[in-house]
Each structure stands twice: as structure tokens, then as C-alpha cells.
Write an enzyme that holds these catalytic residues in place. Structure first.
Site, short mmCIF file in Angstrom:
data_model
loop_
_atom_site.label_atom_id
_atom_site.label_comp_id
_atom_site.label_asym_id
_atom_site.label_seq_id
_atom_site.Cartn_x
_atom_site.Cartn_y
_atom_site.Cartn_z
N HIS A 31 0.83 -1.20 0.00
CA HIS A 31 0.00 0.00 0.00
C HIS A 31 0.87 1.26 0.00
O HIS A 31 1.54 1.57 0.98
CB HIS A 31 -0.90 -0.02 1.25
CG HIS A 31 -1.79 1.15 1.38
ND1 HIS A 31 -1.68 2.07 2.38
CD2 HIS A 31 -2.84 1.55 0.61
CE1 HIS A 31 -2.62 2.99 2.26
NE2 HIS A 31 -3.33 2.70 1.19
N GLU A 58 1.65 -0.62 -5.20
CA GLU A 58 0.45 0.14 -5.49
C GLU A 58 0.76 1.61 -5.73
O GLU A 58 0.96 2.36 -4.78
CB GLU A 58 -0.55 0.06 -4.32
CG GLU A 58 -1.89 0.67 -4.67
CD GLU A 58 -2.52 1.53 -3.57
OE1 GLU A 58 -1.84 1.86 -2.58
OE2 GLU A 58 -3.69 1.87 -3.73
N HIS A 73 -0.71 9.98 -3.72
CA HIS A 73 -2.05 9.72 -3.19
C HIS A 73 -2.92 10.98 -3.24
O HIS A 73 -4.02 10.96 -3.80
CB HIS A 73 -1.96 9.22 -1.75
CG HIS A 73 -3.29 9.01 -1.11
ND1 HIS A 73 -3.97 10.02 -0.46
CD2 HIS A 73 -4.09 7.92 -1.05
CE1 HIS A 73 -5.13 9.55 -0.02
NE2 HIS A 73 -5.23 8.28 -0.37
O1 G3P Z 1 -6.60 1.64 -2.98
C1 G3P Z 1 -6.86 0.91 -1.84
C2 G3P Z 1 -6.52 1.79 -0.72
O2 G3P Z 1 -5.24 2.26 -1.01
C3 G3P Z 1 -7.49 2.91 -0.66
O3 G3P Z 1 -7.03 3.83 0.17
O4 G3P Z 1 -6.83 6.22 0.26
O5 G3P Z 1 -4.82 4.78 0.52
O6 G3P Z 1 -5.86 5.10 -1.70
P1 G3P Z 1 -6.08 5.03 -0.24
CA CA Z 2 -4.85 3.51 -3.12
#
Ligand code: G3P
Ligand code: CA
Length: 321
Positions: A31, A58, A73
Site C-alpha cells: 500500500h 500500489e 495519493h
Molecule cells: O486503494 C486501496 C486503498 O489504497 C485505498 O485507500 O486512500 O490509501 O488510496 P487510499
Molecule cells: Ca490507493
């Protein structure tokens, strides 16, 4: 459950078949990189995650003023970079969309919550903590795959519900030979309109990229499992399965906890279920959390601590069921 989903998928074609096929081993998704340890969305953070054994990295994606996809992000720059030290505000703030790639390349990415600028025992190939482009993330994933002797997957997220962003993501993936789940790729969005549009567009391009719709897992009083979309709209999982291959759901919704019943209903219509965000740093506490959600049947976990996720996933897989 996975065997049942696989049988269902065998009888189907298109998105459903692809989704259920991926359930053999829960996936570890880094993440925002190894964001619990190093600044999020940096090549060093992705590299650490890959070295820790993550299956996918990601990149959340934003677009610069000159139309380049970058890994970030937020739609603004100050939380994760030193932009305010180098530039005056534009249009009242520091939106990514108001800065060119050349300008964004001058920024340094900083640690936010638990991250640091270095990690014990780790010397990154890319020590500079810069904002990478999507192209650079892909090049990194390919190079790292060659070094590691395994494919490091990519799991980009369209952070804007913007057709131009959809087009750029698809064009980039097609150019880089990502065409289907076999290439270790997912594309995700919180916008059902975006996922539907990506589905339609990729069909025209001859692509079969697995698409993931993000949201919150809601169980109605009558027991029906729904996905809460932007604006609080409730989407039926059966409908979602017509254009998405899986769902990415919050694991920490106090009002609507994720349950095995919900995961089972998603699997029953052929949707893979990935959970976000596993953010516990303490190994014992984290292990218990992973074990609980993997036992529910999650097919993938978005984790800030790839090492803890890989350890927990491997222990789960090794445990006789
Ligand atoms: O994309 C899954 C998760 O990462 C969603 O939360 O806000 O970290 O993108 P965010
Ligand atoms: Ca994400």
C-alpha cells in the site's frame, strides 16, 4: 469457498472468470509502497516492499499540469513533499494539477506518519526520494522483477474520476504490454463510473485488465451484501460483477464491519475481495489481524508493512484448513 468460486467462474466468461481465478493464494499489495517504513510512493519504498516479498506495488495516480501521470495519493502536494519550501501557492493552494512534471521533479518526498527516510539494513537503488512518474514505476517494477526472479505486479489507482486519466492509464499499460491478470496487474478506482468506463474502453482496445472497484462493505438488515460507492449510493455486488473483477473494501469501518458473510456473497458472484488498509506495526497485533481477515476469505491485503503481511500470508497458506 474458493473452490466454489472457481467452479462458478469456469462456467462463465469475461470478468467473473478472471476474478475467481486469482483466489489461490492471498495477495500482498504494498500500500503506497512499504509506506510504514519509507516515504509513500517513492521508488525506494516500492523497492523495499518488493524485497520484503510483496506481490504487487500500489501507485496511486495523479496528473500533472502537462498531463503526466505521477505516483501520489493526494491531489495536493504539501502533505508528502517540500513544495511549500520551494514554490509559492497557485490558485490558492498546491494542487498536483497546477504543477508541471519538471517542477514536481524538483520536490523531495518526506515521511508522513510512521515512515522514515532510511530503513535499517536497506540500501535503495534509487536513494533520492522523488515523486516518480507512472512510467518510472513500471520501469522499476520490470527491472526489480528481473533482479528478483519473480514478477512484481503493479496495482495502479485512478485517483481522479477523469476520462483523460483513464485513457492515459490504459494507453500506458497497453504500451508496456500489460494486458490481463497474467501480467500481474490490477487497475482500481473508488468511482464506479470510472471502472465502468475503463471496462468499456479496455474492451475496445482488446485488453482484459482486472478492474477493482473500491468502497465500503455494507450488509443491509435483510443480510444483502452491498458496496457503498461515492455519495453513499449502494451498489449490488451482482451489478458490480458485470463490469469489475473484484472489490477493494475497507477493513476498519466501525459502523459496518467486514464479515465472512459479506466476503462469501462477493465470492458467490465471482468477485475477488481485497482489503485495505492493514496498518498495524506491532508484529503480534498485525499477525492476529491478518489471520482474522484471511480466515474470512480475503483474496488480497493492502498493507503498509509488506514484511508483516508476507509473514502472515505465508503462515495462513501453510496452515491446514
Ligand atoms: O486503494 C486501496 C486503498 O489504497 C485505498 O485507500 O486512500 O490509501 O488510496 P487510499
Ligand atoms: Ca490507493
Amino acid at each position: 469457498m474458493r473452490a466454489a468460486a472457481l467452479l462458478l467462474a469456469t462456467a462463465l466468461c469475461g470478468p467473473l472468470a478472471q476474478a475467481a481465478d486469482q483466489g489461490a493464494r492471498p495477495l500482498v499489495i504494498a500500500h503506497r509502497g512499504a509506506s510504514g517504513y519509507l516515504p509513500e510512493h517513492t521508488l525506494a519504498g516500492y523497492e523495499l516492499a518488493a524485497k520484503m516479498g510483496a506481490d504487487y506495488i500500489e501507485p496511486d495516480l495523479q496528473m500533472t499540469s502537462d498531463g503526466v501521470l505521477v505516483a501520489m495519493h493526494d491531489d495536493t502536494l504539501p502533505r508528502t513533499t517540500n513544495v511549500a519550501d520551494l514554490f509559492v501557492a497557485r490558485n490558492g493552494g498546491y494542487k498536483v494539477a497546477d504543477f508541471s512534471l519538471a517542477e514536481i521533479r524538483t520536490l523531495t518526498v518526506r515521511p508522513t506518519t510512521t515512515g522514515a527516510t532510511t530503513h535499517p539494513g536497506f540500501t535503495p537503488r534509487f536513494a533520492e526520494l522523488r515523486v516518480p512518474t507512472f512510467d518510472e514505476v513500471i520501469a522499476f517494477a520490470k527491472a526489480q522483477s528481473a533482479l528478483a526472479g519473480r514478477t512484481i505486479g503493479i496495482y495502479p489507482e485512478a485517483k481522479q474520476a477523469d476520462p483523460a486519466m483513464e485513457d492515459k492509464i490504459l494507453a500506458t499499460l497497453q504500451r508496456e504490454k500489460y494486458a490481463s491478470a497474467a501480467d500481474k496487474v490490477f487497475v482500481q478506482s473508488f468511482s464506479d463510473a470510472t471502472v465502468k468506463s475503463l471496462d468499456a474502453k479496455q474492451r475496445l482496445l482488446g485488453l482484459k485488465l482486472p478492474l477493482i472497484l473500491l468502497g465500503h462493505a455494507i450488509t443491509l438488515p435483510d443480510g444483502s451484501a452491498m458496496l457503498a460507492a461515492p455519495g453513499g449510493r449502494m451498489l449490488s455486488l451482482k451489478d458490480v460483477a458485470t463490469y469489475a473483477h473484484g472489490v477493494g473494501v475497507a477493513i476498519a469501518n466501525a459502523k459496518y464491519p467486514l464479515t465472512k458473510h459479506w466476503v462469501d456473497q462477493a465470492h458467490a458472484v465471482g468477485l475477488a475481495v481485497h482489503g485495505w488498509t492493514f496498518a498495524k506495526a506491532d508484529p503480534a497485533t498485525a499477525a492476529a489481524e491478518y489471520e482474522g481477515f484471511l480466515t474470512m476469505g480475503l483474496d488480497g491485503v493492502f498493507s503498509n508493512y509488506s514484511d508483516l503481511a508476507v509473514t502472515a500470508r505465508n503462515a495462513f497458506v501453510a496452515t491446514p484448513k
